[in-house]
Write a protein that holds these residues in place. Sequence first.
Motif: not given
Length: 351
Positions: A97-104, A106-113, A237-239, A272-273
């Motif tokens: 639902v968040f697009g491919k952003v969460v498949t990487q 990244t720190r954005e994916a970290a926040f989503v999870y 924590k994201f920041d 994040y990786l």
Amino acid sequence: MSPEYFLRSLLLIILATFSANASNWLYLAKLSSVGSISEEETCEKLKGLIQRQVQMCKRNLEVMDSVRRGAQLAIEECQYQFRNRRWNCSTLDTLPVFGKVVTQGTREAAFVYAISSAGVAFAVTRACSSGELDKCGCDRTVQGGSPQGFQWSGCSDNIAYGVAFSQSFVDIRERSKGASSNRALMNLHNNEAGRKAILNNMRVECKCHGVSGSCEFKTCWKAMPPFRKVGNVLKEKFDGATEVEQSEVGSTKVLVPKNSQFKPHTDEDLVYLDSSPDFCDHDLKNGVLGTSGRQCNKTSKAIDGCELMCCGRGFHTDEVEVVERCSCKFHWCCSVKCKPCHRVVEIHTCR
């Protein structure tokens, strides 16, 4: 390339993809309700669930609407926390639902999870306390007198049940064969950090008892923080998220800071990786919508300011008329009457 090396590489790709799409269950948020589930066969039709989640659904039919509400909570909070950033948690009607952003990684994916895991724990716990679920109720282990002199009573939130269900449902994909991949380790860590944001911010609420409102004695119970508080904690924590890489301690694979000069992260921190894209330009391949057309703040020097939000491309300025209530007066009894006031404001939009 040897056949063994090819097969090993292919397996790693499959496992990485398998783990990276672990947030597909968030598609439940797109449903108006799953509370009407009365047959196990309906679980097979819920989009975004892997087979082991389908099996959990069949065993926990009454809990699934809480999972849906948890997904909605997570998406709404993500969009609130990132409303003024280049990536603003926009959702799609496809998977994920968040697009491919969460498949990487990244720190954005970290926040989503993290926020998603917290959303499920929060919603299931709230359903327990409100009596919606037969499987759980209030936390009856919090009883008796306290060292502070009050009596534990009332309905303490059963956060232990909510956390346990979140661990079982949200973590189920990572705890499969791909659990040793670096992305699976990242997801599991951030899932737990999300739940810790609730556990570490539980509060004590009390009610006074006595004649004429006095507080001769009081009863107290443990309550979850507002979900906005959870979002605020995770945004901090994201920041300060830590970039990590996989290492081995004995026979155990763990994540350690990529920069050895950084102090080790705790269970409460996000990790994040991969570096994040700049999110400036529309990039459908990587699931980036870009910032063209986004509103910006002309006077701000922060990320919501036109210079940073528009990535140096410039912005349009339009004047629009808005109608507001003004000169409001209270009339006995019992109404408030206001006049309509017209005002022209400037709207700045990224090119």
